[in-house]
Write an enzyme that holds these catalytic residues in place. Structure first.
Site, short mmCIF file in Angstrom:
data_model
loop_
_atom_site.label_atom_id
_atom_site.label_comp_id
_atom_site.label_asym_id
_atom_site.label_seq_id
_atom_site.Cartn_x
_atom_site.Cartn_y
_atom_site.Cartn_z
N LYS A 1 0.82 -1.20 0.00
CA LYS A 1 0.00 0.00 0.00
C LYS A 1 0.87 1.26 0.00
O LYS A 1 2.09 1.19 0.21
CB LYS A 1 -0.91 -0.02 1.23
CG LYS A 1 -1.89 -1.18 1.24
CD LYS A 1 -2.69 -1.15 2.54
CE LYS A 1 -3.61 -2.33 2.67
NZ LYS A 1 -4.38 -2.26 3.94
N TYR B 1 -12.24 -2.44 -3.33
CA TYR B 1 -12.78 -2.43 -1.96
C TYR B 1 -14.31 -2.40 -1.93
O TYR B 1 -14.91 -1.95 -0.95
CB TYR B 1 -12.21 -1.25 -1.18
CG TYR B 1 -10.75 -1.45 -0.80
CD1 TYR B 1 -10.38 -2.43 0.12
CD2 TYR B 1 -9.75 -0.67 -1.36
CE1 TYR B 1 -9.06 -2.62 0.47
CE2 TYR B 1 -8.42 -0.85 -1.01
CZ TYR B 1 -8.09 -1.83 -0.09
OH TYR B 1 -6.76 -2.02 0.26
N PHE C 1 -15.75 3.58 7.13
CA PHE C 1 -14.37 3.92 6.78
C PHE C 1 -14.10 3.89 5.28
O PHE C 1 -12.98 4.17 4.84
CB PHE C 1 -13.38 3.00 7.50
CG PHE C 1 -13.56 1.53 7.18
CD1 PHE C 1 -13.00 0.96 6.05
CD2 PHE C 1 -14.28 0.71 8.04
CE1 PHE C 1 -13.15 -0.37 5.75
CE2 PHE C 1 -14.44 -0.65 7.77
CZ PHE C 1 -13.87 -1.19 6.61
N ARG D 1 -1.52 -14.66 3.55
CA ARG D 1 -2.21 -14.04 4.68
C ARG D 1 -1.38 -14.20 5.96
O ARG D 1 -1.30 -13.28 6.77
CB ARG D 1 -3.60 -14.65 4.86
CG ARG D 1 -4.51 -14.50 3.66
CD ARG D 1 -5.16 -13.18 3.49
NE ARG D 1 -6.08 -12.92 4.58
CZ ARG D 1 -6.74 -11.79 4.73
NH1 ARG D 1 -6.58 -10.81 3.86
NH2 ARG D 1 -7.56 -11.61 5.72
N THR E 1 -4.84 -8.27 10.29
CA THR E 1 -5.15 -6.94 9.77
C THR E 1 -4.77 -5.85 10.77
O THR E 1 -4.20 -4.83 10.39
CB THR E 1 -6.65 -6.84 9.42
OG1 THR E 1 -6.94 -7.86 8.46
CG2 THR E 1 -7.01 -5.49 8.86
N ARG F 1 3.16 -7.25 9.11
CA ARG F 1 2.46 -6.29 9.97
C ARG F 1 2.94 -6.36 11.41
O ARG F 1 3.05 -5.34 12.09
CB ARG F 1 0.96 -6.52 9.89
CG ARG F 1 0.38 -6.18 8.53
CD ARG F 1 -1.07 -6.57 8.44
NE ARG F 1 -1.66 -6.22 7.16
CZ ARG F 1 -2.65 -6.90 6.61
NH1 ARG F 1 -3.17 -7.96 7.21
NH2 ARG F 1 -3.16 -6.51 5.45
N ASN G 1 -1.35 -0.43 7.53
CA ASN G 1 -0.79 -1.76 7.80
C ASN G 1 0.02 -2.35 6.65
O ASN G 1 0.22 -3.55 6.57
CB ASN G 1 -1.88 -2.72 8.27
CG ASN G 1 -2.93 -3.01 7.22
OD1 ASN G 1 -2.82 -2.60 6.07
ND2 ASN G 1 -3.97 -3.72 7.62
N HIS H 1 -1.74 -5.67 1.58
CA HIS H 1 -3.04 -6.30 1.38
C HIS H 1 -2.79 -7.62 0.67
O HIS H 1 -1.90 -7.72 -0.17
CB HIS H 1 -3.94 -5.42 0.48
CG HIS H 1 -5.12 -6.16 -0.04
ND1 HIS H 1 -6.29 -6.28 0.67
CD2 HIS H 1 -5.30 -6.87 -1.19
CE1 HIS H 1 -7.15 -7.02 -0.02
NE2 HIS H 1 -6.57 -7.38 -1.15
N GLU I 1 -9.72 -9.67 -7.65
CA GLU I 1 -8.71 -8.62 -7.49
C GLU I 1 -7.64 -8.69 -8.57
O GLU I 1 -7.20 -7.65 -9.08
CB GLU I 1 -8.10 -8.70 -6.09
CG GLU I 1 -9.11 -8.34 -5.01
CD GLU I 1 -8.63 -8.59 -3.60
OE1 GLU I 1 -7.51 -9.11 -3.39
OE2 GLU I 1 -9.40 -8.27 -2.67
#
Length: 150
Positions: free
Chosen positions: A9, A49, A57, A85, A91, A102, A112, A115, A126
Protein backbone atom coordinates in the site's frame (compact mmCIF):
# COMPACT_ATOMS: atom_id res chain seq x y z
CA UNK A 1 -0.38 -23.73 -8.08
CA UNK A 2 -2.62 -21.10 -6.56
CA UNK A 3 -2.46 -17.38 -7.34
CA UNK A 4 -3.27 -14.46 -5.08
CA UNK A 5 -3.26 -10.68 -5.31
CA UNK A 6 -0.86 -8.78 -3.06
CA UNK A 7 -0.40 -5.04 -2.73
CA UNK A 8 2.19 -2.92 -0.96
CA UNK A 9 0.00 0.00 0.00
CA UNK A 10 1.03 3.66 -0.27
CA UNK A 11 2.33 3.69 3.32
CA UNK A 12 4.71 0.81 2.54
CA UNK A 13 5.90 2.56 -0.62
CA UNK A 14 6.45 5.85 1.23
CA UNK A 15 8.38 4.08 3.99
CA UNK A 16 10.71 2.49 1.44
CA UNK A 17 9.99 -1.12 2.39
CA UNK A 18 8.83 -2.54 -0.96
CA UNK A 19 11.98 -4.67 -1.14
CA UNK A 20 11.46 -5.95 2.41
CA UNK A 21 7.93 -7.09 1.54
CA UNK A 22 9.00 -8.78 -1.71
CA UNK A 23 11.95 -10.40 0.05
CA UNK A 24 9.67 -11.94 2.68
CA UNK A 25 7.34 -13.27 -0.03
CA UNK A 26 10.20 -14.83 -1.99
CA UNK A 27 12.03 -16.19 1.07
CA UNK A 28 8.85 -18.00 2.08
CA UNK A 29 8.95 -19.81 -1.28
CA UNK A 30 6.22 -17.97 -3.16
CA UNK A 31 6.99 -16.41 -6.51
CA UNK A 32 5.98 -13.10 -8.03
CA UNK A 33 4.48 -13.69 -11.49
CA UNK A 34 3.28 -10.11 -12.15
CA UNK A 35 4.16 -6.74 -10.63
CA UNK A 36 3.38 -3.07 -11.26
CA UNK A 37 3.79 0.22 -9.45
CA UNK A 38 1.15 2.85 -10.04
CA UNK A 39 -1.24 5.16 -8.27
CA UNK A 40 -4.54 3.30 -8.19
CA UNK A 41 -7.40 5.01 -10.00
CA UNK A 42 -10.54 5.93 -8.11
CA UNK A 43 -12.54 3.46 -10.21
CA UNK A 44 -10.12 0.58 -9.52
CA UNK A 45 -10.03 1.41 -5.81
CA UNK A 46 -13.82 1.37 -5.56
CA UNK A 47 -13.95 -1.99 -7.39
CA UNK A 48 -11.15 -3.40 -5.27
CA UNK A 49 -12.78 -2.43 -1.96
CA UNK A 50 -16.43 -2.86 -3.08
CA UNK A 51 -17.24 -5.15 -0.15
CA UNK A 52 -16.57 -2.21 2.20
CA UNK A 53 -18.73 0.32 0.30
CA UNK A 54 -21.35 0.60 3.06
CA UNK A 55 -18.86 0.78 5.93
CA UNK A 56 -18.09 4.09 7.65
CA UNK A 57 -14.37 3.92 6.78
CA UNK A 58 -14.91 3.38 3.02
CA UNK A 59 -14.28 6.97 1.88
CA UNK A 60 -11.13 7.37 3.97
CA UNK A 61 -9.89 3.97 2.71
CA UNK A 62 -10.42 5.01 -0.91
CA UNK A 63 -8.76 8.36 -0.26
CA UNK A 64 -5.75 6.66 1.32
CA UNK A 65 -5.30 3.90 -1.27
CA UNK A 66 -5.39 6.43 -4.13
CA UNK A 67 -3.14 8.97 -2.33
CA UNK A 68 0.11 7.75 -3.86
CA UNK A 69 1.81 4.86 -5.58
CA UNK A 70 1.26 1.27 -4.53
CA UNK A 71 2.82 -1.94 -5.81
CA UNK A 72 0.43 -4.59 -7.13
CA UNK A 73 1.55 -8.20 -7.51
CA UNK A 74 0.27 -11.58 -8.49
CA UNK A 75 1.93 -14.13 -6.24
CA UNK A 76 1.89 -17.85 -6.98
CA UNK A 77 2.58 -20.99 -5.00
CA UNK A 78 1.07 -23.92 -3.17
CA UNK A 79 -1.66 -22.56 -0.86
CA UNK A 80 -0.58 -19.04 -1.85
CA UNK A 81 -3.69 -17.36 -0.41
CA UNK A 82 -3.39 -18.76 3.11
CA UNK A 83 0.40 -18.59 3.12
CA UNK A 84 0.35 -14.95 2.01
CA UNK A 85 -2.21 -14.04 4.68
CA UNK A 86 0.11 -15.57 7.29
CA UNK A 87 3.14 -13.71 5.87
CA UNK A 88 1.17 -10.45 6.13
CA UNK A 89 -0.15 -11.11 9.65
CA UNK A 90 -3.44 -10.02 11.23
CA UNK A 91 -5.15 -6.94 9.77
CA UNK A 92 -4.68 -5.12 13.07
CA UNK A 93 -0.88 -5.01 13.55
CA UNK A 94 -1.33 -5.10 17.34
CA UNK A 95 -2.66 -8.65 16.90
CA UNK A 96 -0.19 -9.68 14.19
CA UNK A 97 2.41 -12.30 15.01
CA UNK A 98 6.02 -11.29 15.38
CA UNK A 99 7.75 -12.36 12.18
CA UNK A 100 4.86 -11.27 9.98
CA UNK A 101 5.07 -8.09 7.90
CA UNK A 102 2.46 -6.29 9.97
CA UNK A 103 3.71 -7.71 13.27
CA UNK A 104 7.22 -6.45 12.60
CA UNK A 105 6.64 -3.26 10.64
CA UNK A 106 3.21 -1.75 11.36
CA UNK A 107 1.37 -0.20 14.31
CA UNK A 108 -2.03 0.92 12.99
CA UNK A 109 -4.81 -0.89 11.09
CA UNK A 110 -5.22 2.05 8.70
CA UNK A 111 -1.52 1.96 7.83
CA UNK A 112 -0.79 -1.76 7.80
CA UNK A 113 1.51 -1.80 4.75
CA UNK A 114 0.10 -4.73 2.77
CA UNK A 115 -3.04 -6.30 1.38
CA UNK A 116 -3.57 -9.89 0.26
CA UNK A 117 -6.68 -11.59 -1.08
CA UNK A 118 -8.66 -13.51 1.54
CA UNK A 119 -10.20 -16.24 -0.65
CA UNK A 120 -9.91 -17.82 -4.11
CA UNK A 121 -12.90 -15.75 -5.27
CA UNK A 122 -11.35 -12.50 -3.99
CA UNK A 123 -8.01 -13.41 -5.55
CA UNK A 124 -9.59 -13.96 -8.97
CA UNK A 125 -11.63 -10.75 -8.71
CA UNK A 126 -8.71 -8.62 -7.49
CA UNK A 127 -6.22 -10.00 -10.01
CA UNK A 128 -8.62 -9.18 -12.87
CA UNK A 129 -9.08 -5.61 -11.56
CA UNK A 130 -5.34 -4.95 -11.59
CA UNK A 131 -3.86 -7.18 -14.33
CA UNK A 132 -4.63 -8.54 -17.76
CA UNK A 133 -3.91 -12.25 -18.12
CA UNK A 134 -1.22 -11.37 -20.70
CA UNK A 135 0.67 -9.45 -17.99
CA UNK A 136 1.06 -12.53 -15.78
CA UNK A 137 4.19 -14.54 -16.48
CA UNK A 138 4.35 -18.24 -15.76
CA UNK A 139 7.76 -19.69 -15.03
CA UNK A 140 9.47 -22.30 -12.88
CA UNK A 141 11.89 -21.15 -10.22
CA UNK A 142 15.13 -23.09 -10.08
CA UNK A 143 14.60 -23.88 -6.39
CA UNK A 144 11.04 -25.26 -6.63
CA UNK A 145 12.28 -28.84 -6.19
CA UNK A 146 13.69 -27.73 -2.83
CA UNK A 147 10.42 -26.02 -1.81
CA UNK A 148 7.79 -28.59 -2.85
CA UNK A 149 7.52 -32.34 -2.57
CA UNK A 150 6.28 -34.09 -5.70
Amino acid sequence: MERTYVMVKPDGVQRGIIGEVISRIERRGLKVVAMRMNTMSLDSAKKHYAEHAQKPFFNSLISFITSGPSVSMVVEGKNAISVMRAVNGATNPVNAATGSIRGDLALDTGRNIVHASDSPESATREITIHFKESEITGYTRADEACIYEN
